[in-house]
Design a protein around this motif. Structure first.
Motif, PDB file in Angstrom:
ATOM      1  N   UNK A  47       5.490   1.812   5.162  1.00 31.86           N
ATOM      2  CA  UNK A  47       5.593   1.943   3.706  1.00 31.86           C
ATOM      3  C   UNK A  47       5.629   0.601   2.978  1.00 31.86           C
ATOM      4  N   UNK A  48       5.583  -0.497   3.725  1.00 30.84           N
ATOM      5  CA  UNK A  48       5.615  -1.820   3.094  1.00 30.84           C
ATOM      6  C   UNK A  48       4.722  -2.767   3.882  1.00 30.84           C
ATOM      7  N   UNK A  49       4.405  -3.903   3.257  1.00 29.46           N
ATOM      8  CA  UNK A  49       3.522  -4.889   3.900  1.00 29.46           C
ATOM      9  C   UNK A  49       4.035  -6.298   3.640  1.00 29.46           C
ATOM     10  N   UNK A  50       4.017  -7.091   4.700  1.00 28.52           N
ATOM     11  CA  UNK A  50       4.140  -8.538   4.607  1.00 28.52           C
ATOM     12  C   UNK A  50       2.987  -9.084   5.438  1.00 28.52           C
TER      13      UNK A  50
ATOM     14  N   UNK B 127       0.746 -11.835   1.141  1.00 21.83           N
ATOM     15  CA  UNK B 127       0.710 -10.611   0.346  1.00 21.83           C
ATOM     16  C   UNK B 127       1.978  -9.815   0.644  1.00 21.83           C
ATOM     17  N   UNK B 128       2.632  -9.339  -0.414  1.00 22.45           N
ATOM     18  CA  UNK B 128       3.847  -8.525  -0.268  1.00 22.45           C
ATOM     19  C   UNK B 128       3.684  -7.253  -1.080  1.00 22.45           C
ATOM     20  N   UNK B 129       3.908  -6.113  -0.426  1.00 21.97           N
ATOM     21  CA  UNK B 129       3.930  -4.816  -1.102  1.00 21.97           C
ATOM     22  C   UNK B 129       5.048  -3.979  -0.503  1.00 21.97           C
ATOM     23  N   UNK B 130       5.641  -3.118  -1.324  1.00 20.65           N
ATOM     24  CA  UNK B 130       6.741  -2.302  -0.805  1.00 20.65           C
ATOM     25  C   UNK B 130       6.552  -0.808  -1.020  1.00 20.65           C
ATOM     26  N   UNK B 131       5.460  -0.381  -1.592  1.00 20.72           N
ATOM     27  CA  UNK B 131       5.243   1.041  -1.865  1.00 20.72           C
ATOM     28  C   UNK B 131       3.819   1.416  -1.476  1.00 20.72           C
ATOM     29  N   UNK B 132       3.575   1.550  -0.182  1.00 17.82           N
ATOM     30  CA  UNK B 132       2.252   1.888   0.335  1.00 17.82           C
ATOM     31  C   UNK B 132       2.393   2.995   1.370  1.00 17.82           C
ATOM     32  N   UNK B 133       1.252   3.551   1.797  1.00 16.14           N
ATOM     33  CA  UNK B 133       1.250   4.377   3.003  1.00 16.14           C
ATOM     34  C   UNK B 133       0.166   3.856   3.924  1.00 16.14           C
ATOM     35  N   UNK B 134       0.160   4.317   5.146  1.00 12.86           N
ATOM     36  CA  UNK B 134      -0.717   3.743   6.155  1.00 12.86           C
ATOM     37  C   UNK B 134      -2.189   3.905   5.803  1.00 12.86           C
TER      38      UNK B 134
END
Length: 261
Positions: free
Chosen positions: A238-241, A201-208
């Motif tokens: 702010x992002x997830x891998x 899963x990849x996201x680049x615009x998140x918060x905790x």
């Protein structure tokens, strides 16, 4: 500050169940939409769900600080801290799409130690605590054993910032070299990852608040959860891998190579 982690997990599950009742009520009835200063929507369902979550958590562990999406921080951030998003995916909620959830996590001096992810309309609740595995509605779950990128299934969330980043090309290469690409978004692709249905899963615009509980769940299911830089999740994330170990390692290597180049 001492606490019983099983008691804390029980409180988080109780709080999520109480919020689910409120969310289902407004899902069936419909709600008016307001807009915050950051141009994101909010509804009475968000606010009432957070209020009941705060009440349950404060009753169970009155000494623990709470940081919530709608009502901010109550207490200090440097000890035990609840992280609460009462209705993550409000945009989906108001558009009658069932990809929204309640996210509750506990952070102990910077380390995420438990998480509950409740998707009441979608029909799933996952939870995990440090060292005790990840669970879906009472059944233990684990990530897949995928070790080849050519066999991997990827899912991407909001990747707006990556479109203006050198790593956009690396993401395209990952997609080309993988078996399948999807864009489930929100809680859904993390639930799928934790139970073996996805590999990355990849996201680049998140918060905790969006991902804290999910980080614990993925980790306890045997996965790896970092930001795109490979750093563990924290209050400034702010992002997830996130992925199964082998695929996460390959993806991180590629993204780092582009970044360093």
């Amino acid at each position: 500050m001492s606490y019983d982690i099983e008691h804390a997990l029980s409180a988080a599950r109780e709080a999520a169940a109480a919020a689910a009742e409120i969310i289902r009520h407004y899902w069936n009835r419909g709600v008016a939409v307001e807009w915050k200063a950051d141009a994101t929507p909010v509804t009475v369902a968000d606010r009432e769900a957070e209020q009941v979550i705060r009440a349950v958590l404060a009753r169970a562990l009155p000494q623990v600080a709470i940081f919530g999406e709608e009502y901010g921080l109550e207490g200090a951030r440097d000890g035990l801290l609840w992280l609460v998003d009462p209705l993550d995916g409000t945009k989906s909620f108001v558009r009658r799409t069932p990809f929204f959830s309640t996210q509750i996590a506990l952070m102990d001096r910077g380390e995420l130690v438990l998480g509950v992810s409740s998707a009441p309309v979608y029909g799933e609740t996952m939870w995990a605590r440090h060292g005790a595995g990840a669970w879906l509605d009472g059944e233990r779950v684990n990530v897949a054993a995928t070790d080849s990128l050519t066999q991997a299934s990827l899912s991407i969330g909001n990747v707006k910032t990556l479109t203006a980043d050198a790593r956009w090309g690396a993401l395209g290469a990952l997609i080309r070299d993988s078996s399948r690409i999807r864009g489930y978004g929100d809680f859904c692709h993390y639930h799928l990852l934790a139970r073996g249905g996805l590999d990355l899963v990849i996201e680049s615009d998140v918060n905790i608040l969006d991902v804290a509980a999910l980080a614990v769940i993925v980790r306890e299911a045997g996965g790896v959860f970092t930001d795109i830089e490979g750093q563990p999740p924290g209050l400034e994330t702010t992002s997830v891998l996130a992925g199964v170990p082998a695929i996460h390692a390959r993806a991180l290597e590629r993204l780092r190579d582009i970044r360093s180049g």
